[in-house]
Every structure is written in structure tokens, then in C-alpha cells.
Scaffold this motif. Sequence first.
Motif, mmCIF file in Angstrom:
data_model
loop_
_atom_site.group_PDB
_atom_site.id
_atom_site.type_symbol
_atom_site.label_atom_id
_atom_site.label_comp_id
_atom_site.label_asym_id
_atom_site.label_seq_id
_atom_site.Cartn_x
_atom_site.Cartn_y
_atom_site.Cartn_z
ATOM 1 N N TYR A 126 0.889 -1.262 -0.001
ATOM 2 C CA TYR A 126 0.012 0.138 0.006
ATOM 3 C C TYR A 126 0.867 1.242 -0.039
ATOM 4 O O TYR A 126 0.462 2.250 -0.587
ATOM 5 N N ALA A 127 2.131 1.168 0.713
ATOM 6 C CA ALA A 127 2.969 2.454 0.608
ATOM 7 C C ALA A 127 3.375 2.711 -0.721
ATOM 8 O O ALA A 127 3.604 4.114 -0.859
ATOM 9 N N ASP A 128 3.745 1.929 -1.603
ATOM 10 C CA ASP A 128 3.905 2.298 -3.111
ATOM 11 C C ASP A 128 2.946 3.406 -3.783
ATOM 12 O O ASP A 128 3.212 4.054 -4.501
ATOM 13 N N HIS A 129 1.741 3.118 -3.269
ATOM 14 C CA HIS A 129 0.469 4.103 -3.956
ATOM 15 C C HIS A 129 0.459 5.505 -3.106
ATOM 16 O O HIS A 129 -0.623 6.094 -3.644
ATOM 17 N N GLU A 130 1.183 5.617 -1.975
ATOM 18 C CA GLU A 130 0.739 6.892 -1.558
ATOM 19 C C GLU A 130 0.861 8.151 -2.067
ATOM 20 O O GLU A 130 0.050 8.978 -2.237
ATOM 21 N N PRO A 131 1.940 8.382 -2.963
ATOM 22 C CA PRO A 131 2.088 9.509 -3.752
ATOM 23 C C PRO A 131 0.933 9.922 -4.817
ATOM 24 O O PRO A 131 0.535 11.045 -4.773
ATOM 25 N N ASN A 132 0.379 8.660 -5.276
ATOM 26 C CA ASN A 132 -0.533 8.794 -6.240
ATOM 27 C C ASN A 132 -1.895 9.080 -5.524
ATOM 28 O O ASN A 132 -3.023 9.765 -5.847
ATOM 29 N N ALA A 133 -2.143 8.326 -4.223
ATOM 30 C CA ALA A 133 -3.250 8.544 -3.601
ATOM 31 C C ALA A 133 -3.264 10.025 -3.114
ATOM 32 O O ALA A 133 -4.528 10.861 -2.813
ATOM 33 N N ARG A 134 -2.415 10.715 -2.561
ATOM 34 C CA ARG A 134 -2.297 12.298 -2.310
ATOM 35 C C ARG A 134 -2.790 12.961 -3.621
ATOM 36 O O ARG A 134 -3.564 14.005 -3.369
#
Length: 271
Positions: A162-170
Motif C-alpha cells: 500500500y505504501a507504494d501508492h501513497e504519492p498517487n493517492a495524495r
Amino acid sequence: MRVHFSRSVIVIVVIVVVLAVAISLLVVKLLEQVEPFSAPRAGCTVKTPDGELDLDVEQAQIAATIAAVAARRRLPERAAIIAYATAIQESKLYNLTYGDRDSVGVFQQRPSQGWGSVKQIMDPVYSTNRFFAALVKVKNYRKLPIADAAQAVQRSAGGYAYADHEPNARILAAAFTGRVPKAVHCVFPPPASPSPSRRADVSEARRALAKALGGTAVPSVKRGWLIATWAVAHADKYGLRRVGFDGAAWSPASDDWRPDTTFTAREVSFA
């Protein structure tokens, strides 16, 4: 001098000619199905100070739904970020009809684990509500790392992902919650054979919005941009030809918001 061809040579020539004709017809058929290189494709681009993302129509609709449900539940933007990181990892923001074992939907929830029936989970509004209902029960979820909060809900075998997608999630959260105005740009080219009888179903669009958001009132500019963004993402589904809010307007043929002072910050216009 007369030249004589054997029967086998004649047969070969006939076969070659037949194959050439067949291949030519096949190529013509394939070319008829290919859209012109200049024809734009339906899709959306999300633009925020933190970066840009390209989404297809379904992904944009799912992203808009997640933001609307978060707003209805009066959750902070961090909750939306956690939901986006989870949904990107689990389904790439698609409402999947399949998954690991009996997992389905945007968050790959399993009926056998009490998330609801398949029909319920396949409703993005329902599944997002269930995700948030579980998230708010996680102790100190607002202070946990994004991946840890997501894993506390999902209990996945690979929760670290899940951490890999944090930038796109923001990026998604900033745009679809309405915090960054005019951040979602969608284009919907007209069909090759448009139906002149198709009309914008504004009332149905507003009902769908109210289902996710709880209402269509505009008590703040941020909420107004959330609604406007939701409308743009769902414009093709409901035949909307224009969305206007706070001095700007969008239309399906444009990939950008245009200045239009006829629209105020008091109401989001659908047409």
C-alpha cells in the motif's frame, strides 16, 4: 514459342491469388475498425501541485465516489488518501467482478468475511462506506502510516504494498475532495454515430450524487469543487454537456476548465 504450364503450377498460382485477395479483404476490414490517429480517446487527467495522473473514465468515477463518500461521513482528507492507496493496490480503481478467492469490487472485499453480498460489494458507494466504517475503528488511524492504516482494514498478505501508492493517492485526494480547484480534466469525444435523441439526465445524475454525498447543497467552495469534479467524471454516463462552478465551465469536448463568470460559487450547474 508456346509455353506450357503444368497443372501443379496452375494450382499454386490460383492458391496464391486467392490468399492475396483474402489477405487484402482482411486488411481492409481491420482498417475500418481502427479509429483515426487524430481521434482523442475518452479519459481524464488529474493535475495538482503534487503531480499529474491519467485515469480512464471508470477510474475517475470510482475516485470521485470515494471522495464523495468520505465527505458524507465528514472524514479528513487523510482517510481518503488511505482509501485511494488501498483501492489502487487492490483493484487499480476498477470495480472488479473477480479477485482472490471470493474477493470482488474496488477494495476486493470478501462476502465470506462479512463485508456484504456480492451485489452489495459491487456497488462502489456501499463498498466505500464499508471500508470507511472499518477504518474509523482503527485506533489512531489518522496518525498511522498510510500503509499501516490500510493494512489494519484489509489484513492483506502483502500489506507493505500500500505504501507504494501513497504519492498517487495524495494527488487523487487533493483533486477529488475539491481542495485543489479545477484539478480534474476529462474529455469525452462524440460518438461516430451520435444519437440526436439522447438528453442529459440531470435529475438522475443528482440522485446518484446524493446517494454518495448525502445531498447536493454547496455550503463551501471546497464542497462545490468536489461536486463539480464528480459531475465531470460522470458526465458521459449521464449525458452532461456542461458543468459550471465558481467562474469556470467545462464541456465534454474540452480537456480544460474555461473562464465563465455566469457561474457563481453558490451552486454547481449541470446541463
